[in-house]
Design an enzyme around this catalytic site. Structure first.
Site, PDB file in Angstrom:
ATOM      1  N   CYS A   1      -3.352   1.402   6.520  1.00 45.77           N
ATOM      2  CA  CYS A   1      -3.670   0.594   7.709  1.00 45.77           C
ATOM      3  C   CYS A   1      -4.304   1.441   8.795  1.00 45.77           C
ATOM      4  CB  CYS A   1      -2.405  -0.070   8.223  1.00 45.77           C
ATOM      5  SG  CYS A   1      -1.149   1.129   8.702  1.00 45.77           S
ATOM      6  N   GLU A  19       3.769  -5.109  12.277  1.00 49.08           N
ATOM      7  CA  GLU A  19       2.819  -4.004  12.094  1.00 49.08           C
ATOM      8  C   GLU A  19       1.700  -4.551  11.230  1.00 49.08           C
ATOM      9  OE1 GLU A  19       5.017  -0.536  10.755  1.00 49.08           O
ATOM     10  OE2 GLU A  19       5.953  -0.331  12.720  1.00 49.08           O
ATOM     11  N   GLU A  67       7.871   0.712  16.494  1.00 49.29           N
ATOM     12  CA  GLU A  67       9.026   1.237  15.765  1.00 49.29           C
ATOM     13  C   GLU A  67       8.887   2.752  15.714  1.00 49.29           C
ATOM     14  OE1 GLU A  67      10.692  -0.927  12.521  1.00 49.29           O
ATOM     15  OE2 GLU A  67       9.502  -2.711  12.940  1.00 49.29           O
ATOM     16  N   ASN A 107       0.799  -1.229   0.000  1.00 54.51           N
ATOM     17  CA  ASN A 107       0.000   0.000   0.000  1.00 54.51           C
ATOM     18  C   ASN A 107       0.831   1.279   0.000  1.00 54.51           C
ATOM     19  OD1 ASN A 107       0.581  -0.802   2.697  1.00 54.51           O
ATOM     20  ND2 ASN A 107      -0.955   0.613   3.455  1.00 54.51           N
TER      21      ASN A 107
END
Ligand code: NAD
Ligand code: 6OD
Length: 484
Positions: free
Chosen positions: A287, A253, A465, A154
């Site tokens: 996301c 993630e 992160e 994405n």
């Protein structure tokens, strides 16, 4: 037609697995051939990465590594237009997005971690000993070794460099497995790495699919010392299983089903702008996007209608044209998935305020289009409200009280992000503290400071992160106790 080759030990090499096609989502046409890595190339890439740890890279000072990272950022900027075109052709995303977000962040990720690593610190503890002389403990921050970086489609360059930059800053070497949908910018980055003087074997790329292919060969490889992954939760589970052999650390993630909460005292214009972006930017393939929206009852009708008008205002088309504001979704398969939820919404009795189908886009009959869509009226257990769709769509539910909004927002197996819209600061703080997510925005969305912890709660991931948090994953602390 391009051929996307693997990048191993500083050289572009053909893969031994069956090649497959790369498509331009706007037209569906084949734009390239992906030379997929077989086990042999994955072995070679991991081997090169392992060897490079012991070469000039492993002997560099932190300052030298930081300088090289800056050169990589300069290299991306110097070839900005090539990166831009490559990203647009792989994804179909409008130039306005790729030129403002994807490519600049690709460069920024290297600059941020070039800085971050220069101020990395560790702890020291003085301790007493029975003889009175004492001892001194200090921690050394050492690279983990070879890091596998497995990426989604994405935001290809942004998300890949978000991991590669800190991994390299910390002195690791990497083997990247880009998404099979978006091979281009990771490949191009190989040229930039060579030009910047990154020693061979430090940055490697293997192309291919996931299961029983390059992704799995890489994550199961015994010489990989850590795996960082961005993608779907189900894939994250498979990667965690792979990492359990050899007890390798993972940073995950993963997916989200993010709630937006709009209170009646919100600045309507700002909320509409921010929520609109969060629902539809990048064709909803972010996301952090808002697929569940909760709006306080007093402003519900007005807000829902205004958001629907926003959805109807998108201009779908050629991503290279300046006026285009929305592209297609990434693939025919993803189009089918998104549309299956559009059908479920209809069958479930949703009120469709905007969109709900496939638009006709003049000149591009074979693109993977879906309409930006706004629904209301579904029950809270509808799959449209509980499952990640990853398309340009949102469902709006009214609420009456702050407690109810919080309960609805937290009613999800996911916990990635939320945005809260209110002018009542006390309420903003209260809700932000209680909402079960890794990332909360108040009166904004996707406003990023790259030093902050980024990651998800619950099924949205493991680890954080960003800033020093990236250093925690990409290094291991080694305590040294010196008896004085
Ligand atoms: P995906 O999980 O299908 O694929 C991601 C990568 O994993 C690809 O490179 C794929 O080839 C590889 N892969 C698949 N199966 C594998 C396996 N068994 N072993 C090793 N590798 C494997 O995800 P996607 O469809 O590319 O991306 C969309 C998803 O990513 C959405 O769920 C989205 O929410 C999530 N995402 C999360 C974040 C975040 O920061 N939390 C960011 C972006 C995207
Ligand atoms: O901004 C970032 O660093 C980041 N990881 C964004 C993720 C977006 C997901 O689609």
């Amino acid at each position: 037609m391009s051929t996307f080759l693997n990048f191993i030990d500083g050289q572009f090499v053909k893969g031994s697995a069956e090649p497959f096609a790369d498509h331009f989502p706007t037209t569906g046409e084949v734009i390239g051939d992906i030379s997929a890595a077989g086990k042999a190339e994955v072995d070679a890439a991991v081997g090169a990465a392992k060897t490079a740890l012991k070469g000039p890279w492993g002997r560099m000072t932190v300052q030298e590594r930081s300088n090289l990272l800056r050169k990589v950022a300069e290299g991306i900027n110097a070839r900005f237009d090539e990166f831009l075109a490559a990203e647009i052709r792989d994804t179909g995303k409008p130039r306005s997005i790729a030129s403002h977000i994807d490519i600049p962040r690709g460069a920024a990720n290297f600059n941020v971690f070039a800085d971050q690593i220069l101020t990395a610190s560790t702890e020291t503890f003085e301790m007493a000993t029975p003889d009175g002389a004492g001892a001194l403990n200090y921690a050394l921050r050492v690279p983990r070794g070879v890091i596998a970086v497995v990426c989604p489609w994405n935001l290809p360059l942004l998300l890949m460099t978000w991991k590669v930059a800190p991994a390299l800053a910390c002195g690791n070497t990497v083997v990247v497995k880009p998404s099979e949908e978006t091979p281009a910018t990771a490949t191009l980055l190989g040229e930039v790495m060579n030009a910047a003087g990154i020693p061979r074997g430090v940055y490697n790329v293997v192309h291919g699919k996931g299961p029983d292919a390059a992704g799995e060969f890489l994550t199961k490889h015994p010489d990989v010392d850590g795996i960082t992954f961005t993608g779907e939760t189900r894939t994250g589970e498979a990667i965690m299983r792979a990492a359990s052999t050899g007890v390798r650390p993972v940073s995950l993630e993963l997916g989200g089903k993010n709630a937006g909460i709009v209170f009646e005292d919100a600045d309507m214009e700002a909320a509409l702008e921010g929520i609109g972006r969060s629902c539809f930017a990048n064709t909803g393939q972010v996301c952090l996007g808002t697929e569940r929206l909760y709006v306080q009852r007093k402003i519900f009708d007005q807000f829902a209608e205004a958001l629907a008008a926003k959805a109807r205002g998108y201009r779908l088309g050629d991503p290279f044209q300046n006026g285009t504001t929305m592209g297609p979704v990434i693939s025919a398969e993803h189009q089918e998935k998104v549309l299956s939820y559009y059908e479920r919404a209809r069958n479930g009795g949703a009120t469709v305020l905007a969109g709900g189908g496939v638009p006709g886009v003049e000149g591009y009959p074979d693109g993977y289009w879906v309409e930006p869509t706004v629904w209301t009226g579904l029950p809270k257990d509808s799959p449209v409200i509980t499952q990640e769709i990853f398309g340009p769509c949102t469902h709006i539910t009214p609420f009456d009280t702050e407690e109810e909004a919080l309960e609805l927002a937290n009613d999800s197996p996911y916990g990635l992000a939320t945005s809260i819209w209110t002018t009542n600061l006390s309420r903003a703080h209260r809700v932000a503290r209680s909402v079960e997510v890794g990332i909360t925005w108040v009166n904004s969305w996707f406003l990023r400071d790259l030093r902050t912890p980024f990651g998800g709660s619950k099924a949205s991931g493991i680890g954080r992160e960003g800033g020093v948090h990236s250093l925690e994953f990409y290094t291991e602390l080694r305590n040294v106790c010196v008896k004085l």
